[in-house]
Design an enzyme around this catalytic site. Structure first.
Site, short mmCIF file in Angstrom:
data_model
loop_
_atom_site.label_atom_id
_atom_site.label_comp_id
_atom_site.label_asym_id
_atom_site.label_seq_id
_atom_site.Cartn_x
_atom_site.Cartn_y
_atom_site.Cartn_z
N GLU A 37 7.45 8.45 -4.76
CA GLU A 37 6.63 7.71 -5.72
C GLU A 37 5.89 8.58 -6.73
OE1 GLU A 37 3.90 5.71 -2.93
OE2 GLU A 37 2.27 6.88 -3.81
N ARG B 96 2.55 4.71 3.84
CA ARG B 96 3.03 5.87 3.09
C ARG B 96 4.55 5.79 3.01
NH1 ARG B 96 -1.31 6.26 1.42
NH2 ARG B 96 -2.81 7.97 1.53
N ASP C 65 4.67 -1.11 -0.99
CA ASP C 65 3.66 -0.71 -1.96
C ASP C 65 3.68 0.80 -2.14
OD1 ASP C 65 1.35 -1.21 -3.64
OD2 ASP C 65 0.10 -0.35 -2.06
N HIS D 105 1.76 1.18 -5.38
CA HIS D 105 0.63 1.74 -4.63
C HIS D 105 -0.71 1.16 -5.12
CE1 HIS D 105 -0.33 5.39 -1.93
NE2 HIS D 105 -1.31 4.49 -1.84
P1 NAD Z 1 -6.61 4.50 10.83
O1 NAD Z 1 -6.73 5.94 11.16
O2 NAD Z 1 -7.78 3.60 11.03
O3 NAD Z 1 -5.36 3.87 11.65
C1 NAD Z 1 -4.14 4.50 11.79
C2 NAD Z 1 -3.61 4.12 13.16
O4 NAD Z 1 -2.27 4.61 13.28
C3 NAD Z 1 -4.42 4.74 14.31
O5 NAD Z 1 -4.80 3.73 15.22
C4 NAD Z 1 -3.43 5.72 14.95
O6 NAD Z 1 -3.60 5.84 16.35
C5 NAD Z 1 -2.11 5.05 14.62
N1 NAD Z 1 -0.95 5.93 14.79
C6 NAD Z 1 -0.89 7.28 14.69
N2 NAD Z 1 0.37 7.70 14.98
C7 NAD Z 1 1.09 6.58 15.24
C8 NAD Z 1 2.44 6.36 15.62
N3 NAD Z 1 3.30 7.38 15.78
N4 NAD Z 1 2.86 5.10 15.82
C9 NAD Z 1 2.01 4.05 15.67
N5 NAD Z 1 0.71 4.20 15.35
C10 NAD Z 1 0.27 5.45 15.14
O7 NAD Z 1 -6.11 4.45 9.32
P2 NAD Z 1 -6.18 3.21 8.30
O8 NAD Z 1 -7.44 3.27 7.54
O9 NAD Z 1 -5.84 1.98 9.05
O10 NAD Z 1 -5.02 3.61 7.28
C11 NAD Z 1 -3.68 3.64 7.70
C12 NAD Z 1 -2.83 4.22 6.60
O11 NAD Z 1 -2.80 3.33 5.49
C13 NAD Z 1 -3.35 5.53 6.00
O12 NAD Z 1 -2.95 6.64 6.77
C14 NAD Z 1 -2.72 5.54 4.64
O13 NAD Z 1 -1.48 6.21 4.74
C15 NAD Z 1 -2.47 4.07 4.33
N6 NAD Z 1 -3.25 3.55 3.21
C16 NAD Z 1 -2.58 2.97 2.18
C17 NAD Z 1 -3.30 2.47 1.08
C18 NAD Z 1 -2.63 1.78 -0.08
O14 NAD Z 1 -3.24 1.66 -1.16
N7 NAD Z 1 -1.42 1.29 0.05
C19 NAD Z 1 -4.70 2.59 1.06
C20 NAD Z 1 -5.33 3.17 2.15
C21 NAD Z 1 -4.61 3.66 3.21
#
Ligand code: NAD
Length: 332
Positions: A266, A237, A261, A298
């Site tokens: 954005e 994000r 990305d 994105h």
């Molecule tokens: P997920 O919930 O499986 O993993 C997120 C991880 O981040 C968890 O293990 C959590 O404990 C950890 N976390 C929370 N706070 C933290 C901190 N302060 N420091 C370090 N780690 C921390 O989620 P995911 O499915 O892996 O997705 C992650 C992120 O990717 C989503 O929140 C979303 O913002 C982003 N995303 C982007 C796209 C894209 O098209 N670019 C698509 C999907 C998701």
């Protein structure tokens, strides 16, 4: 049941129409595709719908949620994993059903992360243009081997883990930082403190969600802790990164390169065709002037498999709501 998709793109319509045909709700749900982004100015478009489906840049703050509840909207379906754009406390208070699509295809985002790293490192985007113009000089295209480099994954959830596994395949040493450590990541890399990760990683890749604690996780102070000349990648994000601080770090050469990305502002740009328009965002424009910055709009999620899964799970979340079943993906 009348369902409106906001921020709808032609591909949303294709994948949702197909998923609905296969779904048990076919015949019971009337789907409308509305192109505007949801915010306080556009919320009136939701009048007459029982449920709405939103994406990453739709803004669901307290005022928008109150308006939605007033119009009789009962369910909000997020067709994404992140949920930083919705005020869950207000949604709960208003009795709205909210569900998301977690982990629809971690590999889609992980593979895009690697596409960015490989492109930025080996300059394939520049080489493509040079070759088309008959310029076969290599000066300016020098990269580094990924093999043997240290990669730091911040957020070792589904996408972070999938990304780490690919880097591991390149022969990288993997470091991870996450307040919730998992045994499965420990099988791929080593958990360290955030400070150690920043100090040792040649590539830092962000995969944690956006929250009050992670907003501007990468700022002047943390950029200064990074290994000089390292690469920063953000496919999570935009607001995880303080863009102005990153620009300063690029100018001072403390930061070697940047691949993003996602971008904090954005919503004014991404998912729109601005090619015949004037872009007013000076910060974004400054970023585009660096040869060592690579930006995509994105598209990490944008694979057939992911869109299929998003449509299917979103409709299943709606089915749970309609049938009064407990929904594993509900957020309130
Ligand atoms: P997920 O919930 O499986 O993993 C997120 C991880 O981040 C968890 O293990 C959590 O404990 C950890 N976390 C929370 N706070 C933290 C901190 N302060 N420091 C370090 N780690 C921390 O989620 P995911 O499915 O892996 O997705 C992650 C992120 O990717 C989503 O929140 C979303 O913002 C982003 N995303 C982007 C796209 C894209 O098209 N670019 C698509 C999907 C998701």
């Amino acid at each position: 049941m009348k369902l409106a998709l906001l921020s709808a793109q032609p591909y949303d319509q294709r994948f949702f129409d197909e998923a609905l045909q296969r779904d048990c709700l076919a015949g019971e749900v009337a789907l409308s595709y509305l192109t505007p982004t949801l915010n306080r100015d556009t919320v009136r478009l939701a009048q007459g719908y029982d449920a709405i489906c939103v994406f990453v840049n739709d803004q669901l703050d307290a005022a928008v949620l109150e308006a939605l509840a007033g119009f009789g909207v009962k369910a909000i379906l997020l067709r994404c994993a992140g949920f930083n754009n919705i005020d869950l406390e207000s949604a709960g208070r208003l009795g709205l059903f909210v569900a998301r699509v977690p982990g629809y295809s971690p590999e889609a985002v992980a593979e895009h992360t690697l596409a960015l790293v490989m492109t930025l490192n080996r300059h394939t985007h520049r080489a493509y243009n040079r070759v088309r113009e008959g310029n076969f000089m290599l000066e300016g295209l020098l990269g580094f081997n990924l093999h043997g480099k240290t990669v730091g994954i911040i957020g070792t959830g589904q996408i972070g883990l999938a990304t780490a596994r690919i880097f591991k395949g390149f022969g990288c040493r993997m470091l991870g930082y996450d307040p919730f450590e998992t045994a499965v990541f420990s099988g791929v890399g080593e958990y360290v403190t955030l400070g150690q990760l920043l100090a040792e990683a040649d590539i830092v890749s962000l995969h944690c969600p956006l929250s009050d604690t992670t907003r501007h996780l990468i700022r002047a102070e943390t950029l200064a802790q990074m290994k000089p000349g390292a690469m920063l990648v953000n496919t999570s994000r935009g607001a995880l990164v303080d863009t102005l601080a990153v620009i300063e770090a690029l100018k001072s050469r403390q930061l070697g390169s940047l691949a993003i990305d996602v971008y904090e502002q954005e919503s004014q740009l991404f998912f729109h065709d601005r090619s015949s328009d004037r872009i007013d965002d000076e910060v974004f424009l400054r970023l585009t002037t660096f040869p060592n910055v690579l930006i995509t709009g994105h598209q990490g999620f944008f694979t057939r498999e992911a869109l299929d899964q998003i449509a299917e799970v979103t409709l299943d979340n709606l089915r749970c709501f309609v049938q009064g079943e407990r929904c594993a993906n509900s957020l309130v």
